[in-house]
Enzyme design. Structure first.
Site, mmCIF file in Angstrom:
data_model
loop_
_atom_site.group_PDB
_atom_site.id
_atom_site.type_symbol
_atom_site.label_atom_id
_atom_site.label_comp_id
_atom_site.label_asym_id
_atom_site.label_seq_id
_atom_site.Cartn_x
_atom_site.Cartn_y
_atom_site.Cartn_z
ATOM 1 N N ARG A 95 -11.799 -15.304 2.936
ATOM 2 C CA ARG A 95 -10.385 -15.014 1.569
ATOM 3 C C ARG A 95 -10.364 -16.171 0.509
ATOM 4 O O ARG A 95 -9.358 -16.286 -0.264
ATOM 5 C CB ARG A 95 -9.480 -15.596 2.794
ATOM 6 C CG ARG A 95 -9.052 -13.928 3.332
ATOM 7 C CD ARG A 95 -7.449 -14.188 3.657
ATOM 8 N NE ARG A 95 -7.538 -12.708 4.520
ATOM 9 C CZ ARG A 95 -6.575 -12.036 5.544
ATOM 10 N NH1 ARG A 95 -5.543 -12.381 4.656
ATOM 11 N NH2 ARG A 95 -6.623 -10.928 6.522
ATOM 12 N N ARG A 134 4.258 -1.302 9.531
ATOM 13 C CA ARG A 134 3.040 -1.454 10.695
ATOM 14 C C ARG A 134 4.325 -2.459 11.728
ATOM 15 O O ARG A 134 4.325 -2.266 11.709
ATOM 16 C CB ARG A 134 2.189 -2.448 9.604
ATOM 17 C CG ARG A 134 1.168 -3.486 10.264
ATOM 18 C CD ARG A 134 0.224 -3.821 9.973
ATOM 19 N NE ARG A 134 0.675 -5.444 9.227
ATOM 20 C CZ ARG A 134 0.029 -5.336 8.506
ATOM 21 N NH1 ARG A 134 -1.399 -5.690 7.750
ATOM 22 N NH2 ARG A 134 -0.240 -6.847 8.119
ATOM 23 N N ARG A 167 4.421 -7.612 13.387
ATOM 24 C CA ARG A 167 4.398 -8.667 13.308
ATOM 25 C C ARG A 167 5.878 -10.028 12.549
ATOM 26 O O ARG A 167 6.301 -9.513 11.438
ATOM 27 C CB ARG A 167 3.009 -9.334 12.257
ATOM 28 C CG ARG A 167 1.857 -8.914 13.066
ATOM 29 C CD ARG A 167 0.632 -8.765 11.795
ATOM 30 N NE ARG A 167 0.651 -9.290 11.259
ATOM 31 C CZ ARG A 167 -0.622 -9.514 9.733
ATOM 32 N NH1 ARG A 167 -1.261 -8.569 10.459
ATOM 33 N NH2 ARG A 167 -0.598 -10.065 9.291
HETATM 34 P P1 ADP Z 1 -2.978 -8.594 6.676
HETATM 35 O O1 ADP Z 1 -4.364 -7.945 7.012
HETATM 36 O O2 ADP Z 1 -2.255 -8.610 6.372
HETATM 37 O O3 ADP Z 1 -3.570 -9.061 5.733
HETATM 38 P P2 ADP Z 1 -4.419 -11.070 8.416
HETATM 39 O O4 ADP Z 1 -3.696 -10.198 9.748
HETATM 40 O O5 ADP Z 1 -5.437 -9.853 8.280
HETATM 41 O O6 ADP Z 1 -3.782 -10.020 7.524
HETATM 42 O O7 ADP Z 1 -3.904 -12.046 8.529
HETATM 43 C C1 ADP Z 1 -3.177 -12.813 8.951
HETATM 44 C C2 ADP Z 1 -3.374 -14.127 8.636
HETATM 45 O O8 ADP Z 1 -4.068 -14.494 9.309
HETATM 46 C C3 ADP Z 1 -3.347 -14.566 7.288
HETATM 47 O O9 ADP Z 1 -1.714 -14.256 6.936
HETATM 48 C C4 ADP Z 1 -3.497 -15.907 7.175
HETATM 49 O O10 ADP Z 1 -2.900 -16.938 7.699
HETATM 50 C C5 ADP Z 1 -4.456 -16.016 8.424
HETATM 51 N N1 ADP Z 1 -5.885 -15.730 8.088
HETATM 52 C C6 ADP Z 1 -6.478 -14.525 8.081
HETATM 53 N N2 ADP Z 1 -7.444 -14.015 7.451
HETATM 54 C C7 ADP Z 1 -8.181 -15.600 7.050
HETATM 55 C C8 ADP Z 1 -8.784 -16.146 6.582
HETATM 56 N N3 ADP Z 1 -10.119 -15.956 6.239
HETATM 57 N N4 ADP Z 1 -9.043 -17.851 5.987
HETATM 58 C C9 ADP Z 1 -7.807 -17.679 5.949
HETATM 59 N N5 ADP Z 1 -6.515 -17.707 6.457
HETATM 60 C C10 ADP Z 1 -6.819 -16.400 7.038
HETATM 61 P P1 ADP Z 2 -4.769 -4.395 6.296
HETATM 62 O O1 ADP Z 2 -5.200 -4.427 7.424
HETATM 63 O O2 ADP Z 2 -5.847 -4.645 4.999
HETATM 64 O O3 ADP Z 2 -3.773 -5.595 6.295
HETATM 65 P P2 ADP Z 2 -3.892 -2.265 7.762
HETATM 66 O O4 ADP Z 2 -5.213 -1.747 8.533
HETATM 67 O O5 ADP Z 2 -3.465 -3.346 9.334
HETATM 68 O O6 ADP Z 2 -4.065 -2.950 6.274
HETATM 69 O O7 ADP Z 2 -2.656 -0.959 7.448
HETATM 70 C C1 ADP Z 2 -0.817 -1.734 7.103
HETATM 71 C C2 ADP Z 2 -0.274 -0.682 7.149
HETATM 72 O O8 ADP Z 2 -0.341 0.853 6.518
HETATM 73 C C3 ADP Z 2 -0.602 -0.312 8.654
HETATM 74 O O9 ADP Z 2 1.044 -0.328 9.219
HETATM 75 C C4 ADP Z 2 -1.341 1.176 8.260
HETATM 76 O O10 ADP Z 2 -0.815 1.928 9.600
HETATM 77 C C5 ADP Z 2 -1.028 2.152 7.659
HETATM 78 N N1 ADP Z 2 -2.045 2.715 6.468
HETATM 79 C C6 ADP Z 2 -3.616 2.157 6.649
HETATM 80 N N2 ADP Z 2 -4.685 3.220 5.876
HETATM 81 C C7 ADP Z 2 -2.669 3.655 5.795
HETATM 82 C C8 ADP Z 2 -3.052 4.922 4.406
HETATM 83 N N3 ADP Z 2 -4.712 5.377 3.910
HETATM 84 N N4 ADP Z 2 -2.097 5.594 4.451
HETATM 85 C C9 ADP Z 2 -0.878 5.699 4.846
HETATM 86 N N5 ADP Z 2 -0.939 4.666 5.566
HETATM 87 C C10 ADP Z 2 -1.703 3.843 5.918
#
Ligand code: ADP
Ligand code: ADP
Ligand code: ZN
Length: 233
Positions: A95, A134, A167
């Site tokens: 990231r 989500r 979350r």
């Molecule tokens: P999302 O799916 O909404 O993008 P993630 O579940 O991947 O969020 O990550 C949640 C949180 O975990 C981020 O907002 C950050 O605080 C931390 N995090 C995840 N991956 C990284 C990374 N590669 N470097 C730093 N922080 C991270």
């Molecule tokens: P990220 O890891 O990039 O943060 P997630 O996989 O957690 O994203 O997805 C975020 C939300 O959007 C979840 O609630 C998931 O079920 C939904 N979602 C993911 N892909 C799609 C799509 N193509 N269309 C509609 N909803 C989606």
């Protein structure tokens, strides 16, 4: 039996809520290489109240990134495990540019490299709608959406029966902060990987199935490009 594949390291890049975790779980099944979900690893550490968890919690709750040195050490350790020897799907890492450089160095030490970076794009409106609905499984980390991908039974995980929760970092303020942090610290990776010739742009606006099909096409194309056809056993 599935034909064995050469090591394949696939990075999923894109803003929070675009669908990286959802797509990575499907790719894990289709490709037979592990899905490394960095957010899940941190959430697990928080639940178990480990030292890493205590450190990470403050950052995650605010929507900030966990410091690079912590995250990088964690990734190096995970990539050294046996199940990652044939490849991995990296979801949520790197990231920052510093993390990207560390990843490249760690893989190079073992004669490996990233094969393709799949950059999934969607409008901010789409991201906020996805994040707002989500629901995540407390036990296995599976993700659902109250409207777009609901579980069979409300509040319960289809895969493991675990409890679904929203979350704490999915509040509207933290969502906006995470998108800002993404634009400032992670978006520079788009150009970084484009210059290396690794980037493939994927339209993330379609349904989960449509996005998955586009990702699979891009992975197949990158495999042909590097002459990495499935080996016959
Ligand atoms: P999302 O799916 O909404 O993008 P993630 O579940 O991947 O969020 O990550 C949640 C949180 O975990 C981020 O907002 C950050 O605080 C931390 N995090 C995840 N991956 C990284 C990374 N590669 N470097 C730093 N922080 C991270
Ligand atoms: P990220 O890891 O990039 O943060 P997630 O996989 O957690 O994203 O997805 C975020 C939300 O959007 C979840 O609630 C998931 O079920 C939904 N979602 C993911 N892909 C799609 C799509 N193509 N269309 C509609 N909803 C989606
Ligand atoms: Zn579950």
């Amino acid at each position: 039996m599935q034909p064995a594949l050469l090591p394949r390291f696939i990075v999923l890049l894109g803003p929070p809520g675009v669908g990286k975790g959802t797509q990575a779980a499907l790719l894990e099944k289709a490709l037979g290489i592990p899905h490394l979900a960095y957010g899940d690893l941190f959430r697990d550490a928080i639940q178990r109240k480990t030292e890493l968890g205590c450190l990470a919690k403050g950052y995650i709750d605010k929507g900030e990134l966990v410091p690079d040195e912590v995250t990088i050490a964690m990734v190096r350790q995970r990539l050294a495990e046996p199940d990652c020897q044939r490849g991995a799907i990296l979801d949520g890492f790197p990231r920052t540019i510093e993390q990207a450089e560390a990843l490249e160095a760690a893989l190079a030490e073992e004669g490996k490299a990233i094969n393709v970076v799949l950059y999934i794009k969607a409008s901010e409106e789409t991201l906020l709608a996805r994040l707002a609905g989500r629901w995540t499984c407390r036990r296995c980390g599976a993700v659902y959406h109250s409207l777009f991908d609901p579980p069979k039974e409300a509040g319960k995980c289809d895969r493991c029966g675990g409890e679904l929760y929203q979350r704490p970092d999915d509040t509207p303020e933290t969502q906006r902060r995470r998108i800002q942090v993404y634009l400032a610290q992670t978006a520079p990776l788009i150009d970084y990987y484009r210059r290396k010739g690794l980037l493939v742009e994927i339209d993330g606006e379609g349904s989960i199935e449509e996005v998955q099909a586009e990702l699979m096409r891009a992975i197949e194309a990158s495999r042909r490009q590097i002459g990495d056809e499935p080996e016959a056993k």
